[in-house]
Design an enzyme around this catalytic site. Structure first.
Site, PDB file in Angstrom:
ATOM      1  CE1 TYR A  32      41.972  49.612  47.157  1.00  0.00           C
ATOM      2  CE2 TYR A  32      43.866  49.871  48.602  1.00  0.00           C
ATOM      3  CZ  TYR A  32      42.879  49.087  48.066  1.00  0.00           C
ATOM      4  OH  TYR A  32      42.769  47.767  48.431  1.00  0.00           O
ATOM      5  CG  HIS A  75      35.011  46.671  45.385  1.00  0.00           C
ATOM      6  ND1 HIS A  75      35.211  46.597  46.738  1.00  0.00           N
ATOM      7  CD2 HIS A  75      34.045  45.789  45.091  1.00  0.00           C
ATOM      8  CE1 HIS A  75      34.401  45.679  47.244  1.00  0.00           C
ATOM      9  NE2 HIS A  75      33.677  45.173  46.269  1.00  0.00           N
TER      10      HIS A  75
HETATM   11  C1  DQA Z   1      38.437  47.752  47.993  1.00  0.00           C
HETATM   12  C2  DQA Z   1      38.988  46.408  47.506  1.00  0.00           C
HETATM   13  C3  DQA Z   1      39.141  45.443  48.674  1.00  0.00           C
HETATM   14  O1  DQA Z   1      39.676  44.207  48.205  1.00  0.00           O
HETATM   15  C4  DQA Z   1      40.076  45.991  49.711  1.00  0.00           C
HETATM   16  O2  DQA Z   1      40.132  45.133  50.832  1.00  0.00           O
HETATM   17  C5  DQA Z   1      39.731  47.381  50.128  1.00  0.00           C
HETATM   18  C6  DQA Z   1      39.290  48.341  49.101  1.00  0.00           C
HETATM   19  C7  DQA Z   1      38.392  48.786  46.850  1.00  0.00           C
HETATM   20  O3  DQA Z   1      37.662  49.773  46.996  1.00  0.00           O
HETATM   21  O4  DQA Z   1      39.069  48.617  45.836  1.00  0.00           O
HETATM   22  O5  DQA Z   1      39.888  47.761  51.281  1.00  0.00           O
HETATM   23  O6  DQA Z   1      37.117  47.563  48.462  1.00  0.00           O
END
Ligand code: DQA
Length: 146
Positions: A22, A97
């Site tokens: 992330y 995402h």
């Molecule tokens: C997310 C992707 C999701 O699968 C995960 O559960 C998250 C973050 C992303 O921003 O990449 O919490 O939404």
């Protein structure tokens, strides 16, 4: 145009949460850059992060916004109720995402939101939120031209 930026569970941990996936930007960093770009695009932004599905749904029910940017995090892959709320309030939303869930674990390939989103930006890190803002500004300008 008032934009609600809705951030789902565990996004409050950004910066320290799985940085290899992330990145290292915190949610405050991301919100500050959204605020800057929104000002340039003449969009008003309001933010809510919650770890609770019902809190996110109640915020949508206030309907005090014209469009939304939604990173529903894990709820993307589980929540019929959040999908129903997003459809029910009849406001366009753009899905964001940071990572690209479609290239990760099989359970992340289920997505309850993508087919009802106006657009999706995935796998681009925090830049996805800025692209979402630009898409909503484009929709606003298109609407104004009609
Ligand atoms: C997310 C992707 C999701 O699968 C995960 O559960 C998250 C973050 C992303 O921003 O990449 O919490 O939404």
């Amino acid at each position: 145009m008032r934009i609600l930026v809705l951030q789902g569970p565990n996004l409050d941990l950004l910066g320290t949460r799985e940085p290899d996936i992330y990145g290292t930007a915190t949610l405050d960093d991301i919100h500050a850059s959204i605020r800057r770009r929104a000002a340039e695009l003449d969009l008003d932004v309001d933010f809510l992060q919650s770890n609770h599905e019902g809190v996110l749904i109640d915020r949508l029910h206030r309907m005090d916004f014209e469009a939304a940017i939604v990173n529903a995090a894990g709820l993307t892959h589980t929540s019929v109720s959040l999908r129903d709320a997003l459809v029910g309030v009849e406001r366009p939303f753009v899905e964001v995402h940071l990572s690209d869930p479609s290239t990760r674990e099989p359970f992340r390939q289920v997505n309850f939101l993508a087919d009802v989103a106006a657009a999706s930006f995935v796998g681009m890190g925090p830049r996805g939120y800025l692209l979402a803002l630009e898409e909503l500004a484009r929709l606003r300008d298109e609407g104004a031209a009609e």
